[in-house]
Design a protein around this motif. Sequence first.
Motif, PDB file in Angstrom:
ATOM      1  N   ASN A  36       0.854  -1.187   0.000  1.00 13.30           N
ATOM      2  CA  ASN A  36       0.000   0.000   0.000  1.00 13.30           C
ATOM      3  C   ASN A  36       0.890   1.236   0.000  1.00 13.30           C
ATOM      4  OD1 ASN A  36      -1.832   2.039   0.350  1.00 13.30           O
ATOM      5  ND2 ASN A  36      -2.688   1.254   2.259  1.00 13.30           N
ATOM      6  N   LYS A  37       1.039   1.844  -1.171  1.00  9.88           N
ATOM      7  CA  LYS A  37       1.870   3.045  -1.286  1.00  9.88           C
ATOM      8  C   LYS A  37       1.011   4.312  -1.229  1.00  9.88           C
ATOM      9  CE  LYS A  37       5.793   1.184  -3.692  1.00  9.88           C
ATOM     10  NZ  LYS A  37       6.948   2.023  -3.628  1.00  9.88           N
ATOM     11  N   SER A  38      -0.265   4.137  -0.892  1.00  9.62           N
ATOM     12  CA  SER A  38      -1.155   5.294  -0.799  1.00  9.62           C
ATOM     13  C   SER A  38      -1.105   5.881   0.618  1.00  9.62           C
ATOM     14  CB  SER A  38      -2.590   4.888  -1.136  1.00  9.62           C
ATOM     15  OG  SER A  38      -3.203   4.233  -0.033  1.00  9.62           O
ATOM     16  N   ASN A  39      -1.881   6.919   0.825  1.00  4.16           N
ATOM     17  CA  ASN A  39      -1.984   7.539   2.149  1.00  4.16           C
ATOM     18  C   ASN A  39      -3.229   7.075   2.894  1.00  4.16           C
ATOM     19  OD1 ASN A  39       0.355   9.128   1.826  1.00  4.16           O
ATOM     20  ND2 ASN A  39      -0.801  10.575   0.576  1.00  4.16           N
ATOM     21  N   HIS A  40      -3.891   6.022   2.396  1.00  3.71           N
ATOM     22  CA  HIS A  40      -5.144   5.544   2.967  1.00  3.71           C
ATOM     23  C   HIS A  40      -4.984   4.120   3.489  1.00  3.71           C
ATOM     24  CE1 HIS A  40      -7.345   8.885   1.068  1.00  3.71           C
ATOM     25  NE2 HIS A  40      -6.535   8.688   0.044  1.00  3.71           N
ATOM     26  N   THR A  41      -5.784   3.766   4.493  1.00  6.45           N
ATOM     27  CA  THR A  41      -5.885   2.379   4.925  1.00  6.45           C
ATOM     28  C   THR A  41      -6.879   1.689   3.997  1.00  6.45           C
ATOM     29  OG1 THR A  41      -5.384   2.885   7.230  1.00  6.45           O
ATOM     30  CG2 THR A  41      -6.588   0.836   6.811  1.00  6.45           C
ATOM     31  N   VAL A  42      -6.500   0.505   3.510  1.00 12.63           N
ATOM     32  CA  VAL A  42      -7.371  -0.268   2.632  1.00 12.63           C
ATOM     33  C   VAL A  42      -7.511  -1.684   3.189  1.00 12.63           C
ATOM     34  CG1 VAL A  42      -6.761   1.075   0.579  1.00 12.63           C
ATOM     35  CG2 VAL A  42      -5.491  -1.012   1.108  1.00 12.63           C
ATOM     36  N   GLN A  43      -8.589  -2.341   2.793  1.00 13.07           N
ATOM     37  CA  GLN A  43      -8.785  -3.736   3.159  1.00 13.07           C
ATOM     38  C   GLN A  43      -9.017  -4.540   1.891  1.00 13.07           C
ATOM     39  OE1 GLN A  43     -12.218  -4.709   5.602  1.00 13.07           O
ATOM     40  NE2 GLN A  43     -11.367  -6.708   6.139  1.00 13.07           N
ATOM     41  N   LEU A  44      -8.352  -5.681   1.792  1.00 15.11           N
ATOM     42  CA  LEU A  44      -8.570  -6.599   0.679  1.00 15.11           C
ATOM     43  C   LEU A  44      -9.842  -7.385   0.990  1.00 15.11           C
ATOM     44  CD1 LEU A  44      -5.887  -8.829  -1.010  1.00 15.11           C
ATOM     45  CD2 LEU A  44      -8.249  -9.509  -0.771  1.00 15.11           C
ATOM     46  N   ILE A  45     -10.864  -7.211   0.158  1.00 14.55           N
ATOM     47  CA  ILE A  45     -12.162  -7.837   0.405  1.00 14.55           C
ATOM     48  C   ILE A  45     -12.327  -9.127  -0.390  1.00 14.55           C
ATOM     49  CG2 ILE A  45     -14.676  -7.512   0.253  1.00 14.55           C
ATOM     50  CD1 ILE A  45     -13.366  -5.751   2.382  1.00 14.55           C
ATOM     51  N   ASN A  46     -12.082  -9.057  -1.703  1.00 11.75           N
ATOM     52  CA  ASN A  46     -12.295 -10.203  -2.590  1.00 11.75           C
ATOM     53  C   ASN A  46     -11.139 -10.350  -3.566  1.00 11.75           C
ATOM     54  OD1 ASN A  46     -15.048 -10.903  -1.744  1.00 11.75           O
ATOM     55  ND2 ASN A  46     -15.613  -8.949  -2.660  1.00 11.75           N
ATOM     56  N   ARG A  47     -11.061 -11.541  -4.171  1.00 13.31           N
ATOM     57  CA  ARG A  47     -10.068 -11.803  -5.202  1.00 13.31           C
ATOM     58  C   ARG A  47     -10.769 -12.424  -6.397  1.00 13.31           C
ATOM     59  NH1 ARG A  47     -10.573 -16.067  -2.276  1.00 13.31           N
ATOM     60  NH2 ARG A  47     -10.341 -18.169  -3.045  1.00 13.31           N
ATOM     61  N   TYR A  48     -10.141 -12.229  -7.564  1.00 12.60           N
ATOM     62  CA  TYR A  48     -10.611 -12.872  -8.795  1.00 12.60           C
ATOM     63  C   TYR A  48      -9.378 -13.306  -9.582  1.00 12.60           C
ATOM     64  CZ  TYR A  48     -11.987 -13.444 -13.629  1.00 12.60           C
ATOM     65  OH  TYR A  48     -12.153 -13.961 -14.887  1.00 12.60           O
ATOM     66  N   TRP A  49      -9.363 -14.557 -10.017  1.00 15.24           N
ATOM     67  CA  TRP A  49      -8.269 -15.083 -10.835  1.00 15.24           C
ATOM     68  C   TRP A  49      -8.837 -15.726 -12.087  1.00 15.24           C
ATOM     69  CZ3 TRP A  49      -3.713 -13.457  -9.758  1.00 15.24           C
ATOM     70  CH2 TRP A  49      -3.280 -13.302  -8.436  1.00 15.24           C
ATOM     71  N   LYS A  50      -8.148 -15.509 -13.201  1.00 16.61           N
ATOM     72  CA  LYS A  50      -8.404 -16.250 -14.443  1.00 16.61           C
ATOM     73  C   LYS A  50      -7.115 -17.004 -14.741  1.00 16.61           C
ATOM     74  CE  LYS A  50      -9.268 -15.556 -19.333  1.00 16.61           C
ATOM     75  NZ  LYS A  50      -9.452 -14.515 -20.348  1.00 16.61           N
ATOM     76  N   ILE A  51      -7.213 -18.330 -14.767  1.00 15.28           N
ATOM     77  CA  ILE A  51      -6.054 -19.198 -14.986  1.00 15.28           C
ATOM     78  C   ILE A  51      -6.236 -19.860 -16.349  1.00 15.28           C
ATOM     79  CG2 ILE A  51      -4.716 -21.151 -14.095  1.00 15.28           C
ATOM     80  CD1 ILE A  51      -6.128 -20.569 -11.345  1.00 15.28           C
ATOM     81  N   THR A  52      -5.212 -19.755 -17.203  1.00 12.10           N
ATOM     82  CA  THR A  52      -5.294 -20.295 -18.560  1.00 12.10           C
ATOM     83  C   THR A  52      -4.109 -21.216 -18.797  1.00 12.10           C
ATOM     84  OG1 THR A  52      -6.295 -18.209 -19.273  1.00 12.10           O
ATOM     85  CG2 THR A  52      -5.486 -19.694 -21.002  1.00 12.10           C
ATOM     86  N   ASP A  53      -4.389 -22.444 -19.287  1.00 12.44           N
ATOM     87  CA  ASP A  53      -3.280 -23.342 -19.606  1.00 12.44           C
ATOM     88  C   ASP A  53      -2.891 -23.173 -21.078  1.00 12.44           C
ATOM     89  OD1 ASP A  53      -4.941 -24.966 -21.208  1.00 12.44           O
ATOM     90  OD2 ASP A  53      -5.148 -26.535 -19.687  1.00 12.44           O
ATOM     91  N   ALA A  54      -1.867 -23.896 -21.515  1.00 11.84           N
ATOM     92  CA  ALA A  54      -1.348 -23.737 -22.875  1.00 11.84           C
ATOM     93  C   ALA A  54      -2.324 -24.212 -23.944  1.00 11.84           C
ATOM     94  CB  ALA A  54      -0.015 -24.470 -23.015  1.00 11.84           C
ATOM     95  N   ASN A  55      -3.326 -24.973 -23.562  1.00 12.67           N
ATOM     96  CA  ASN A  55      -4.351 -25.419 -24.501  1.00 12.67           C
ATOM     97  C   ASN A  55      -5.498 -24.424 -24.611  1.00 12.67           C
ATOM     98  OD1 ASN A  55      -2.989 -27.860 -25.025  1.00 12.67           O
ATOM     99  ND2 ASN A  55      -3.917 -28.815 -23.237  1.00 12.67           N
ATOM    100  N   GLY A  56      -5.406 -23.334 -23.858  1.00 12.99           N
ATOM    101  CA  GLY A  56      -6.467 -22.326 -23.884  1.00 12.99           C
ATOM    102  C   GLY A  56      -7.602 -22.596 -22.917  1.00 12.99           C
ATOM    103  N   LYS A  57      -7.485 -23.669 -22.134  1.00 12.87           N
ATOM    104  CA  LYS A  57      -8.524 -23.962 -21.138  1.00 12.87           C
ATOM    105  C   LYS A  57      -8.414 -22.953 -19.995  1.00 12.87           C
ATOM    106  CE  LYS A  57     -10.110 -27.353 -17.835  1.00 12.87           C
ATOM    107  NZ  LYS A  57      -9.468 -27.777 -16.611  1.00 12.87           N
ATOM    108  N   THR A  58      -9.510 -22.318 -19.655  1.00 15.09           N
ATOM    109  CA  THR A  58      -9.485 -21.327 -18.581  1.00 15.09           C
ATOM    110  C   THR A  58     -10.359 -21.769 -17.423  1.00 15.09           C
ATOM    111  OG1 THR A  58     -11.333 -20.055 -19.477  1.00 15.09           O
ATOM    112  CG2 THR A  58      -9.131 -19.419 -20.198  1.00 15.09           C
TER     113      THR A  58
END
Length: 124
Positions: A36-58
């Motif tokens: 956190n390089k900002s001047n505010h306190t933040v909280q991590l609420i949620n995450r989202y990931w997209k994972i793709t293999d070499a066959n294009g399967k996500t």
Amino acid sequence: MDVLDIKVRVKTRHLPDHLPSDSKQFAFAYHITIENKSNHTVQLINRYWKITDANGKTSEIEGAGVVGKQPFLKAGEQFEYTSGAVINTPVGNMEGYYEMELESKERFRVPINVFRLAIPSILH
């Protein structure tokens, strides 16, 4: 709202001993540092990931927090964690975002640029 200065750094490594030797899948660990390089306190609420293999399967993964936590980061603080992914090819990639919240309850997304999952020496 101005984009807050939240930096995300990623290091990955192959985990050859994580799966049975006859497995057709490949396991990887990713170590994340959120600063956190900002001047505010933040909280991590949620995450989202997209994972793709070499066959294009996500596959897409989303949920509350990371590694069972929804950490607060005060100005200048950082949070680190390690997690993992299993894919069907020796090379793949991940990308996503964290949903963060300010003390005012205003939410914003911190994008996580594409990073590669690859067994050593497969790419030059």
